[in-house]
Design a protein around this motif. Structure first.
Motif, short mmCIF file in Angstrom:
data_model
loop_
_atom_site.label_atom_id
_atom_site.label_comp_id
_atom_site.label_asym_id
_atom_site.label_seq_id
_atom_site.Cartn_x
_atom_site.Cartn_y
_atom_site.Cartn_z
N ARG A 125 -7.75 -1.76 -1.03
CA ARG A 125 -8.46 -2.73 -0.17
C ARG A 125 -9.46 -3.54 -0.98
O ARG A 125 -9.66 -4.73 -0.71
CB ARG A 125 -9.16 -2.01 1.00
CG ARG A 125 -8.22 -1.37 1.98
CD ARG A 125 -7.42 -2.41 2.75
NE ARG A 125 -6.59 -1.78 3.76
CZ ARG A 125 -5.29 -1.94 3.87
NH1 ARG A 125 -4.64 -2.76 3.05
NH2 ARG A 125 -4.61 -1.33 4.81
N LEU B 13 0.83 -1.20 0.00
CA LEU B 13 0.00 0.00 0.00
C LEU B 13 0.87 1.25 0.00
O LEU B 13 0.61 2.19 -0.76
CB LEU B 13 -0.94 0.00 1.20
CG LEU B 13 -1.82 1.24 1.38
CD1 LEU B 13 -2.70 1.48 0.16
CD2 LEU B 13 -2.67 1.10 2.64
N ARG C 111 -5.53 10.13 -1.00
CA ARG C 111 -4.93 8.99 -0.29
C ARG C 111 -6.02 8.00 0.13
O ARG C 111 -5.83 6.78 0.03
CB ARG C 111 -4.13 9.46 0.92
CG ARG C 111 -2.79 10.08 0.54
CD ARG C 111 -1.97 10.46 1.75
NE ARG C 111 -1.60 9.35 2.60
CZ ARG C 111 -0.52 8.56 2.41
NH1 ARG C 111 0.28 8.79 1.39
NH2 ARG C 111 -0.25 7.58 3.25
N LEU D 209 -6.37 4.09 -0.89
CA LEU D 209 -6.56 3.06 0.13
C LEU D 209 -7.81 2.22 -0.17
O LEU D 209 -7.76 0.98 -0.14
CB LEU D 209 -6.68 3.70 1.51
CG LEU D 209 -7.09 2.78 2.66
CD1 LEU D 209 -6.04 1.71 2.90
CD2 LEU D 209 -7.34 3.60 3.92
N TYR E 185 0.86 4.22 -2.81
CA TYR E 185 0.69 5.66 -2.60
C TYR E 185 1.72 6.43 -3.42
O TYR E 185 1.41 7.42 -4.08
CB TYR E 185 0.88 6.05 -1.13
CG TYR E 185 -0.27 5.70 -0.21
CD1 TYR E 185 -1.58 5.98 -0.54
CD2 TYR E 185 -0.01 5.11 1.02
CE1 TYR E 185 -2.62 5.68 0.33
CE2 TYR E 185 -1.05 4.80 1.89
CZ TYR E 185 -2.35 5.09 1.54
OH TYR E 185 -3.37 4.79 2.40
#
Length: 125
Positions: free
Chosen positions: A118, A65, A110, A114, A69
């Motif tokens: 996920r 992750l 962000r 995320l 980013y």
């Protein structure tokens, strides 16, 4: 909303809105100033398509992750869009409003990364 369902259903909703409202002139968002409805939808569709592609590519490549980013395009790297800033300036606001709004946009980006990451994890499980 992007954070509730991810980019795919949000894209479907935006495309349906685009088809149902071809003459849309003005959009009044929940956050930020009013603006050009057609261009707003086009811009958001482009953002979500790019986000989906970049996160999917990073995930398939086994990126964490945190790496994802860093790999995703930052639509706010150059600050707020000039047209958007001009519309924001039309409203009375504290002197920190632009900086605050830019920080909000960066944090929401962000969260979008995320959420999309996920979703990829759940689909891979």
């Amino acid at each position: 909303m992007m954070l509730q369902g991810g980019p795919v259903p949000y894209l479907a909703s935006l495309r349906a809105m685009q088809d149902a409202l071809p003459d849309l002139e003005t959009i009044v968002p929940g956050h930020g100033p009013m603006g050009d409805g057609r261009q707003g939808i086009i811009t958001l569709i482009g953002y979500l398509e790019r986000l989906q592609e970049e996160v999917d590519t990073a995930f398939r490549a086994g990126r964490s992750l945190e790496e994802t980013y860093d790999l995703c395009s930052d639509p706010w790297a150059g600050g707020l869009d000039g047209d958007f800033t001009a519309r924001l300036d039309a409203y009375p606001q504290p002197t920190t409003a632009k900086a605050d709004f830019l920080a909000l946009c960066r944090q929401l980006h962000r969260l979008c990364i995320l959420t999309t990451y996920r979703i990829n994890e759940r689909q891979a499980a």
